[in-house]
Design an enzyme around this catalytic site. Structure first.
Site, short mmCIF file in Angstrom:
data_model
loop_
_atom_site.label_atom_id
_atom_site.label_comp_id
_atom_site.label_asym_id
_atom_site.label_seq_id
_atom_site.Cartn_x
_atom_site.Cartn_y
_atom_site.Cartn_z
N CYS A 8 13.53 -37.56 -55.04
CA CYS A 8 12.63 -36.40 -55.11
C CYS A 8 13.48 -35.17 -55.37
O CYS A 8 14.61 -35.30 -55.84
CB CYS A 8 11.78 -36.28 -53.84
SG CYS A 8 12.71 -36.01 -52.32
N ASN A 11 15.33 -34.29 -51.32
CA ASN A 11 15.74 -35.46 -50.50
C ASN A 11 15.62 -35.16 -49.00
O ASN A 11 16.43 -35.64 -48.20
CB ASN A 11 17.17 -35.93 -50.86
CG ASN A 11 17.55 -37.29 -50.28
OD1 ASN A 11 18.71 -37.52 -49.95
ND2 ASN A 11 16.60 -38.19 -50.12
N CYS A 13 12.03 -34.67 -47.79
CA CYS A 13 10.63 -35.00 -47.45
C CYS A 13 10.21 -36.34 -48.04
O CYS A 13 10.11 -37.34 -47.35
CB CYS A 13 9.67 -33.91 -47.90
SG CYS A 13 9.94 -32.31 -47.09
N ARG A 14 9.95 -36.37 -49.34
CA ARG A 14 9.31 -37.54 -49.93
C ARG A 14 10.23 -38.75 -50.08
O ARG A 14 9.85 -39.86 -49.69
CB ARG A 14 8.72 -37.17 -51.31
CG ARG A 14 7.59 -36.16 -51.19
CD ARG A 14 7.25 -35.54 -52.53
NE ARG A 14 8.33 -34.69 -53.01
CZ ARG A 14 8.39 -34.14 -54.21
NH1 ARG A 14 7.44 -34.40 -55.08
NH2 ARG A 14 9.39 -33.36 -54.55
N SER A 15 11.42 -38.56 -50.66
CA SER A 15 12.25 -39.76 -50.90
C SER A 15 12.82 -40.37 -49.62
O SER A 15 12.90 -41.60 -49.53
CB SER A 15 13.32 -39.52 -51.97
OG SER A 15 14.21 -38.50 -51.62
N ASP A 126 4.65 -32.62 -53.67
CA ASP A 126 5.64 -31.96 -52.82
C ASP A 126 4.94 -31.32 -51.61
O ASP A 126 4.09 -30.45 -51.79
CB ASP A 126 6.31 -30.89 -53.69
CG ASP A 126 7.41 -30.15 -52.97
OD1 ASP A 126 7.53 -30.29 -51.74
OD2 ASP A 126 8.14 -29.41 -53.66
P1 4NP Z 1 11.22 -33.07 -51.23
O1 4NP Z 1 10.57 -31.68 -50.78
O2 4NP Z 1 11.59 -32.92 -52.70
O3 4NP Z 1 10.12 -34.05 -51.03
O4 4NP Z 1 12.42 -33.32 -50.36
C1 4NP Z 1 11.18 -30.44 -50.98
C2 4NP Z 1 12.18 -30.01 -50.13
C3 4NP Z 1 12.76 -28.79 -50.30
C4 4NP Z 1 12.34 -27.97 -51.32
C5 4NP Z 1 11.35 -28.40 -52.18
C6 4NP Z 1 10.79 -29.63 -52.02
N1 4NP Z 1 12.91 -26.70 -51.48
O5 4NP Z 1 12.49 -25.95 -52.37
O6 4NP Z 1 13.84 -26.32 -50.72
#
Ligand code: 4NP
Length: 154
Positions: A8, A11, A13-15, A126
Site C-alpha cells: 500500500c 505500509n 494500515c492496509r498492507s 485508504d
Molecule cells: P496505508 O495508509 O497506505 O494503508 O498504510 C496510509 C498511511 C499513511 C499515509 C497515507 C495512507 N500518509 O499519508 O501518511
C-alpha cells in the site's frame, strides 16, 4: 513455495492488515510450508513504525495481531524475491508498475480486489484520514479478497 507481498502507500494500515489476515488463513489451513507473505509501502513516510494504532485495534477485535514494521518497497530485491506483488488500490498498482524493470516484474503485479470473491469493491480504500468505519471496511474487504487469493493459490 510461493512468496506474496502486499503493498500500500504507507505500509501502516492496509498492507500490514492484508499480511495479518493472509497469515491467519495460511496458519488455519496449515500451509506454512507452501505460502509466505510480507508487506511494504510505496512511500517511505512511516519506515520503522508499527502499524497505525487504529488499524491495530480494529485488527485485534477480529483476532489479528498486526506486528509488522513499516518498510519501503525495494524494486531491486522485492521483484526477485516475491511471486505475487499485490497493490491495495489502483495508484499502488500504477506505482509498482512504474518501478518494474521488465515484463517478468510487471506480470507479478496484481490488484488486491481482483481476488475478491464477493466482488463488491474495486479497491481497498485508504482509511488514514477517515473515521473508524474505514478501518473496519479495510478488514471486510481484505478478509474476502484474502480468501479468494488463497483459493487461487491452492
Ligand atoms: P496505508 O495508509 O497506505 O494503508 O498504510 C496510509 C498511511 C499513511 C499515509 C497515507 C495512507 N500518509 O499519508 O501518511
Amino acid at each position: 513455495m510461493k512468496h506474496i507481498l502486499f503493498v500500500c502507500l504507507g505500509n501502516i494500515c492496509r498492507s500490514p492488515s492484508a499480511e495479518a489476515v493472509f497469515k491467519a488463513l495460511i496458519e488455519k489451513d496449515g500451509m506454512e510450508n507452501v505460502l509466505s507473505c510480507d508487506s511494504a509501502g510505496t512511500a517511505a513516510y512511516h519506515v520503522g513504525e508499527r502499524a497505525d494504532y487504529r488499524m491495530r485495534m480494529s485488527g485485534l477485535k477480529r483476532g489479528y495481531n498486526l506486528t509488522s514494521i513499516s518498510r519501503a518497497f525495494n524494486p531491486e530485491r522485492d521483484f526477485d524475491q516475491f511471486d505475487f506483488i499485490i497493490g491495495m488500490d489502483r495508484q499502488n498498482v500504477r506505482d509498482l508498475k512504474s518501478m518494474a524493470r521488465n515484463e517478468t516484474d510487471r506480470k507479478k503485479i496484481h490488484l488486491m480486489t481482483d481476488f475478491s470473491v464477493s466482488r463488491k469493491y474495486d479497491s481497498v480504500p485508504d482509511p488514514y484520514y477517515g473515521g473508524d468505519s474505514g478501518f473496519e471496511l479495510v478488514l471486510d474487504i481484505l478478509e474476502d479478497a484474502c480468501a479468494g487469493l488463497l483459493r487461487k493459490l491452492q
